[in-house]
Design an enzyme around this catalytic site. Structure first.
Site, short mmCIF file in Angstrom:
data_model
loop_
_atom_site.label_atom_id
_atom_site.label_comp_id
_atom_site.label_asym_id
_atom_site.label_seq_id
_atom_site.Cartn_x
_atom_site.Cartn_y
_atom_site.Cartn_z
N GLY A 1 0.75 -1.25 0.00
CA GLY A 1 0.00 0.00 0.00
C GLY A 1 0.78 1.29 0.00
N ARG B 1 2.60 -1.55 -5.97
CA ARG B 1 2.75 -0.30 -6.72
C ARG B 1 4.15 0.29 -6.60
NH1 ARG B 1 -1.73 3.15 -7.66
NH2 ARG B 1 -2.81 2.08 -5.98
N TYR C 1 -10.40 5.74 -11.30
CA TYR C 1 -10.11 6.36 -9.99
C TYR C 1 -9.81 7.85 -10.11
CZ TYR C 1 -8.67 1.42 -9.49
OH TYR C 1 -8.60 0.07 -9.54
N TYR D 1 -0.72 -1.54 -12.09
CA TYR D 1 -2.15 -1.52 -12.40
C TYR D 1 -2.40 -0.88 -13.77
CZ TYR D 1 -1.98 -2.57 -7.45
OH TYR D 1 -1.67 -3.14 -6.24
N CYS E 1 -15.42 4.65 -27.53
CA CYS E 1 -16.68 5.39 -27.67
C CYS E 1 -17.40 5.59 -26.35
CB CYS E 1 -17.58 4.67 -28.66
SG CYS E 1 -16.72 4.45 -30.21
N GLU E 2 -16.79 6.26 -25.42
CA GLU E 2 -17.51 6.77 -24.26
C GLU E 2 -16.72 7.93 -23.66
OE1 GLU E 2 -17.47 4.36 -20.55
OE2 GLU E 2 -17.17 2.70 -21.92
N GLU F 1 3.88 -6.75 1.47
CA GLU F 1 3.34 -7.06 0.14
C GLU F 1 3.26 -5.82 -0.75
OE1 GLU F 1 -0.55 -8.36 1.21
OE2 GLU F 1 0.10 -10.29 2.00
#
Ligand code: LLP
Length: 421
Positions: free
Chosen positions: A239, A278, A318, A375, A346-347, A275
């Protein structure tokens, strides 16, 4: 610190010009630096020096086997969350004795695969999961090594979608019920209690929530020991945040985190597992894309890139910020312009940045998204029948394609048409 920098006006990944890779691989693609991965992994070893520890890289952040092997060769363990990740780690040469299995919904089949491989540890998240594991282990005639993930009810002060340590989150067992659950675990013949696990969220930029959670874990460890449990490992999760390039996000350094770990749980004389995902790979990867069109709107200019939300979903999912830089260095401040930077999907959520000030660019120019190593590729999809984005690994002045872009034909062939059609 990372190993992407301009040399003679051209962005390099270590010793390789990004333009050279782009000419061969075609955009979009992810590009990782071995030196940066190595440096960031080793920072944790330094931070925990003097403490018996194992760094279990959270491979959900980037799981290409070339990355896993790079880390395994440095002595990394892995944190896996599915049978797929477990098998991938083993295929990359990680010994099962260095793998921990996290995740809130492990199936019996996944438990069986990991137990047969003699995995190091399961991080259990609920009583039903504990009973299932007990049964699977007994069926195989083994005992499953277990840490139980506790939920300390702490707000990690990160994006709500990646906070995991609050009461309302689905993770772990409430710390208030830990004594009862450990008592029950000790009564199950297929379960071998080895430690306690905690993970409170991702992209943490402050140490205070860690301090709060780890103090609670230390108290719990002492209590459980006095209840007769042999608590010999503490898995403290991952984290730790990374700087994404905005001046207001300056997360603590691994060395400061290590000091905190020693202060809060060092006296327990447990083996420490962490762990990180990132921090190991985040700034070790970039996503390289080309400008397809520069398009004028009523009151703004749009850059339409050949990378899209299916290749890098973090901004859409996010509201994440990624620095976007030209691969050809901008010659001067005057050459800056403001763009809304979007992909071709297309959005309207396929938008990487609004009103972003970057070098003035033209059709065909290359741009790089910084800090895209974690990620990024792992969360890519084939939405809009766009091929999964390829990956490249650089080491010094060499590079290799570590995942090819699939051919559109191959993708189409995966569908099967039912006989009645
Ligand atoms: N351990 C466990 C049990 C986890 O669930 C995670 C991440 C980690 C370790 C590694 O956390 P890290 O050191 O990478 O922060 N897709 C999101 C992040 C999701 C994190 C999920 N769990 C994003 O792009 O920001």
């Amino acid at each position: 610190m990372d190993h992407f920098e301009y040399r003679h006006g051209s962005l390099h990944a270590e010793g390789v010009p990004v333009e050279e890779i782009a000419a061969m691989v075609k955009t979009p693609f992810y590009c990782y630096s071995t030196a940066t991965i190595t440096r960031h992994f080793n920072l944790f070893g330094e931070a925990l020096s003097g403490v018996d520890h194992l760094v279990c890289y959270a491979m959900k952040a980037a799981s290409n086997q070339a990355i896993l092997k790079t880390l395994a060769d440095l002595g990394a363990g892995m944190d896996v969350v599915s049978a797929g990740e477990y098998s991938r780690a083993v295929a990359a040469g990680v010994p099962a004795g260095r793998i921990v299995f996290s995740g809130v919904g492990k199936t019996r089949e996944e438990m069986r695969v990991a137990l047969e491989g003699r995995i190091r540890q399961f991080n259990l998240e609920s009583e039903p999961e504990m009973h299932a594991l007990n049964e699977v282990a007994l069926g195989l005639g083994v005992r499953a090594p277990v840490a139980i993930r506790v939920n300390p009810d702490v707000d990690a002060e990160t994006h709500s979608k990646i906070a995991t340590g609050r009461k309302r989150d689905k993770f772990g067992i409430p710390i208030s019920r830990a004594r009862d659950v450990y008592r029950e675990a000790a009564s199950l013949p297929g379960i071998d209690v080895v430690g306690i696990d905690v993970h409170i969220g991702s992209q943490l930029t402050d140490l205070a929530p860690y301090r709060f959670a780890y103090k609670k874990v230390a108290e719990l460890a002492a209590t459980l020991r006095s209840d007769g449990h042999d608590i010999r490992r503490l898995d403290l999760g991952g984290g730790l945040g990374i700087p994404y390039g905005r001046s207001n996000d300056l997360p603590p350094l691994p060395i400061e985190y290590g000091r905190l770990v020693k202060e809060t749980v060092g006296h327990l004389d447990c083996e420490i597992e962490i762990e990180p995902g990132r921090l190991v790979v985040g700034n070790a990867g970039i996503l390289v894309s080309s400008v397809i069109y520069v398009k004028s709107g009523e009151d703004r200019e749009f850059l339409i890139l050949d990378a899209a939300m299916n290749d890098l979903i973090r901004p859409a999912m996010y509201d994440a910020y990624h620095d976007i830089v030209p691969v050809r260095e901008s010659p001067s401040e005057e050459a800056l312009a403001r763009y809304d930077i979007a992909g071709p999907v297309c959005e309207s959520s396929d938008m990487f940045a609004r009103d972003r000030k970057i070098a003035r660019v033209a059709q065909g120019d290359l741009l790089a998204f910084r800090s895209a190593g974690a990620y990024g590729a792992v969360m890519a999809s084939e939405y809009n029948t766009r091929p999964l984005v390829p990956e490249v690994l650089v080491k010094g002045d060499q590079f290799a394609i570590i995942r090819e872009r699939p051919a559109i034909d191959e993708m189409i062939k995966r569908d099967t048409i039912p006989v009645w059609l």
